[in-house]
Structure formats: structure tokens, C-alpha cells
Design an enzyme around this catalytic site. Sequence first.
Site, PDB file in Angstrom:
ATOM      1  N   ASP A 341       0.881  -1.083  -0.022  1.00 32.75           N
ATOM      2  CA  ASP A 341       0.040  -0.069  -0.051  1.00 32.75           C
ATOM      3  C   ASP A 341       0.819   1.206  -0.140  1.00 32.75           C
ATOM      4  O   ASP A 341       2.025   1.052   0.634  1.00 32.75           O
ATOM      5  CB  ASP A 341      -0.850  -0.137   1.452  1.00 32.75           C
ATOM      6  CG  ASP A 341      -1.680   1.431   1.648  1.00 32.75           C
ATOM      7  OD1 ASP A 341      -2.247   1.680   0.605  1.00 32.75           O
ATOM      8  OD2 ASP A 341      -1.519   1.827   2.389  1.00 32.75           O
ATOM      9  N   ASP A 536      -1.334  -0.957   6.054  1.00 31.12           N
ATOM     10  CA  ASP A 536      -1.737  -0.484   7.485  1.00 31.12           C
ATOM     11  C   ASP A 536      -3.132  -0.037   7.830  1.00 31.12           C
ATOM     12  O   ASP A 536      -3.302   0.386   8.681  1.00 31.12           O
ATOM     13  CB  ASP A 536      -0.564   0.730   7.858  1.00 31.12           C
ATOM     14  CG  ASP A 536      -1.156   1.998   6.882  1.00 31.12           C
ATOM     15  OD1 ASP A 536      -1.550   1.817   5.889  1.00 31.12           O
ATOM     16  OD2 ASP A 536      -0.614   3.171   7.241  1.00 31.12           O
ATOM     17  N   ASP A 540      -6.726  -1.990   3.494  1.00 28.93           N
ATOM     18  CA  ASP A 540      -5.946  -3.253   3.085  1.00 28.93           C
ATOM     19  C   ASP A 540      -6.201  -4.489   3.731  1.00 28.93           C
ATOM     20  O   ASP A 540      -5.676  -5.629   3.197  1.00 28.93           O
ATOM     21  CB  ASP A 540      -4.466  -2.972   3.587  1.00 28.93           C
ATOM     22  CG  ASP A 540      -3.821  -1.519   3.098  1.00 28.93           C
ATOM     23  OD1 ASP A 540      -4.000  -1.360   1.961  1.00 28.93           O
ATOM     24  OD2 ASP A 540      -3.483  -0.481   3.931  1.00 28.93           O
TER      25      ASP A 540
END
Length: 642
Positions: A341, A536, A540
Site C-alpha cells: 500500500d 496499514d 488493506d
Amino acid sequence: MAQHTHAQEHDHSQSEHTHEHNHGNLPVVLFFLGLATFILSYFVSATLWQNILGTLTIFLSGYHIIIEGVEDTINQTKEFKKFTPNVHILMTLAAIGAAIIGDFREGALLILIFAGAHFLEEYAEGKSKREITNLMNMNPTEARLIQPDGSTKIVEVSSLVVGDKLQVLNGDQIPTDGKIIAGFTSIDESSINGESIPAEKTVGDDVYGSTINGNGAITIEVTKDSSETVFAKILELVNQSQSNLSKKATKIKKLEPKYVTAVMIIVALYIVAMPLIFGATWYDSFYKGMVFLTVASPCALAASDVPATLSGISNLAKRGVLFKGGSYLSNLEGIKAIAFDKTGTLTEGKPKVTDVVFIESHQEKAQNYSNIIAAMEKQANHPLADAILNHLTVTEEINLDIDNQIGKGLVSNYQNKDYRIGKPSQFTQVPEELAQLNHKLAEDGKTVVFFSEDDYVIGLIAMMDLPNDNAKKVIAYLHEQGIHTTMITGDAEKTGQAVAKQLGMDEVVGNVLPENKSAIVEELEKKYGSTAMVGDGVNDAPALVKADIGIAMGEGTDIAIDVADVVLMKNDLTKLSYAHKVSKRLDKVVMQNIAFSMFIVALLVILNIVGKMNLPLGILAHEGSTLIVLFNGLRLLKPIKD
């Protein structure tokens, strides 16, 4: 596709079944009593007493070996509905067999060395576990609850509720997760993130249960139930890590009963065949059979993986990297692709000003304009305001009335001039030099705002969520290892490309909706093979579950930490490359152990067949190889140098 779910990972197969034996200190006491009788047997001359003392040694020192061998074999045979012997039963049969042919002291020596090695193996595994589970001793139990009248009362941490006010004195352990509402201090957060340098904390900052307060007294407000704190989640991870076996350990455990059964059949056939076919004496045949039982036992093989894996997990836990199980650490070295990410993982997670430019004709007033911009942004509530205020140097405090107009931006008037801050698309009078610069900065993935005086743009501010300091080093390391790197971001692809270019990443997928992240991970698995995902945020979580190994940043959301397989307790990506190095070393050590243990078994069996092996020598060589394997695994407790 290599998809996994956590239920699958923790639903151990029958072959992974183990029995816990808790006999207290009795086996140790009996072991030393047996050792005493064994030593005493060398001080008596009568053969009868030598044999009696040898027998006592077998049953005293071998108490837990015999009990576990017989009990586990019976219980597992019933459970699996097929004969399921273990290594302990081999040692028991070999010792009793030696006694049957009159070699009582050799049988006693076998049990003594095997039992002693067994205790050492348990100690070594326990050392690895203690390195992890000493966290348990740090779990806070009491807190100073502030009463309505201002006094404090010592209460159990488990009784605290969200909103309670707590007093934390200097040197106290922080009882639970909360937010500072009064005071200033430094806090040792090494139990949470592995960082040895205390963190400075003041009003508004978060604090975590189990961390140690420094030299300031603070008041905190409880923000989480005690079962939901970061430390509680760490303990949960610790418990999971000790029950989840690696694939190699699982295969070894599956192999063990089949291997032991094969050895028992071969020994029985050998004892019968040698006298009938080759004319050997029954004594020689039986003696060699007992030696074969001893040297062919897979003790070293059984110790090849688990102690090494626990040592690796322990090594990482002390450095703020928590694995939910040995299988994840074992599999990490085999990943072929890794998806990241962008925001908060590869980048700092918040924008910073990179450029402040005023047109040439207005350069002499640059500081005055900075004061005006700061005065306007101070009253704004958009997310870029903090970045601008943190960057600008203010030399004069100006009080302005501002109006946040939809479609125009921030508008104010100062000394009879109208000033405006907004998106480039909201302005029509833009000098060519700023128009070109805006285009270039946008190509670089930066967010630009214009600043105008009487509707004529005289300056711009560019901002960007910058890559974090460690990301570039980690991406370079992954490339060295031949691992494909992909950035997944909800931002425009142009913005993602700008960050990825700075980091040297292989691929960028932009404009990704949260629900599509897991599909991208699935595509990477199909294209490259085993894939990890690092993230995080809540968005996600599906991708973390879909990946073969989900890796959460410890300062991220609770849901990301809950569903991930690995947690980097501090948002330090270098811990990821360190974990990969440990995983590679673990694979190397385990393969060394397996190869060495099988070589020793083969060598001892061959020497026994050609008549170059006796029972005492076989015992020493066999148990010595087990200890070598054990201590080779414990090398993973040592830190790896970069």
C-alpha cells in the site's frame, strides 16, 4: 492459487497432534536417582547387583521416556485408528531389549543419555519460547484510578473502562492504552516497538499499556478496553506463534510415525532373518537389532526445525517484528512478489510542502505573503493546512477574517487587497511561468495550490506525501533478492508513479478502489507465485488476508493488525528486510539439520550392519548428533548483521 485463510492456518491436521505431559519435577528427580544407581553399579562386583542397579536406572531415569512412549503410542493409535508409534517407544524397546540379552548397563546408558538429551532439547526449546513469552511478565495488572474527589485508588487493570482517568507517576508502568490529558514525560516503548530510545510525550499523545513512564508524572484517559490494547494483541500473537508449525516441521511430524513403524518392522525382520538365513547367533542378531533401533531413531531429524524456528521468531520479536506462526517465517524467504500500500506504508502518510514559489516581480514581498498565507491557513480545516503551516516561517502574526467559499477556496482581505488560496482550476489569471511550473509539479505527482492577489496568481505551494526514509533501502534489497515489487494506491496513477520512481519499484497500480486490492494480489500470485502484502489501513485488510503472507504496519489500524500474519510493531520497513534475512537463514539452518541428521543415521546404520558399531558408541553418536542439530538451530537467536 496460493490463497490462505487464518482458519486454515490454525486448523492443524491430525499429524500435528501433540500431547502435553506435565509431570512436574518428578522426571528430573527420578533421572538423577537413576544416574546415581548407574554410577553405583560400577562400585559393586556382584553381577546380580549390577543388573538390578542397571534395571533401576532404566525405569528411574527413563520414567518419562517410557510413559510418554507408551501413552502417546496408545492414545494416538486410538485417535488415528492406525498404529502410530513415536521416537520414545523406540528408545524404550531398545533399552528393554538390551536388558533382555543381559546388557543391563548398556540399556541403562541408552536411557540415561536419551533422557538427558531430551531434557536439554526441552530446555533449548523453552529458551526460545521464554525469549518470546517473557513479554507475559510485563503485562500490567494495577492502575491508579483518579476518583471524583481527585484522590487516587489502586484498581485492577481489567476493571478499567474507556473514559477512566489514571495517574501515572515517574517510573510507573503505563497500565493500558490511553491519551495524555495532562503532563509531559518520556516513555520507554521498547516492549511495543523494539525502539530503545524513549519517546517524548505530551498532552494529546497516545500511550500504550506495558510501556514504562520516565521522569514525568502524567494523567491519561483510557481509550481502549484492556483486552483490546496493543500489548494484549502482542500477547495474542505470541500465543499463536508458538502453536503454528512450519511446513517442514509439519512434514517431519507426519513422517515420524511412519518412519518409526518402518524401523520396528525392519528390526524385527533383521533379528529373525540373520540367524535363519545367514547363520548368525541369536545374541548377535538381537544385539545388532537393538543398536539399529537406537541409531535409526529420528531424534535429530525431529529437532531439526522447531527449535530453530522458535529461535528465529524470538530474534524478531525482540526487534519489534511479530510472527503469528512458524509457517509464516519459514515461508517468507520463498516469496516471489510483494505488494505495498502506498500511503503510510511506503510514504510518511501525510503531505509535506516541497515547493513555495512566487513570481519574479513579487519576490521582494515573499516573506509578507508567507505571513498572509499562514494567517489564512491557521483558520482553515482542510488537511493540507497543517503541512503549509509546518513549512512556512512566520515573522509577523496577522489576524484575518477568512471565508471558505465553495468553488473558490480560502478568501480574505488584507490592507485593501483580496487574497485567495485554492486549486489551480479555480483561477483564470495565471502567469505563464507558474502555469508551466504547475504542469511540471503535477507530473511529479505533487498537489499544487495557487495564491492570488486581487485574483491574479502570484505564487504557488506544492505538497507531496513523501517516501519514508527506509522504503528505498528495502525496495533495493528486495530487488537484490529477485522479488517483484508492486505499489497499490487509490491515488491517481501519476502520483503513484512519481513515488515509485523515487523508490525504484517495478510496478504501480493506481486509482484502485479498496475492494479491488485483493484482486490485484490474486493476479500477482497467479503471475509470480507466492506473494506478500504490506499495508496499514482498514482498506488493506482484504488484501492482507488474500496474500500468502499479510504484513501489517504496527502503527496502522487494529483490523489490519488482526488479520495480518506478521506485524512490524514500529513503522520501520527495514524490519521487513531483516525478517527476510532471518527467514533465509532459518531455511538454510533447517536444511543443514535435516541433511546432517539423515547422514548420521545412514552412517550409523551402515556401520552397524558391517559390525563396526556397538550400543554405547551408537548411543553417544546418535544423541550427540541430536545436540549438534539443536544448538545449530539456537544460532538463530543471535542478531543478523546487515
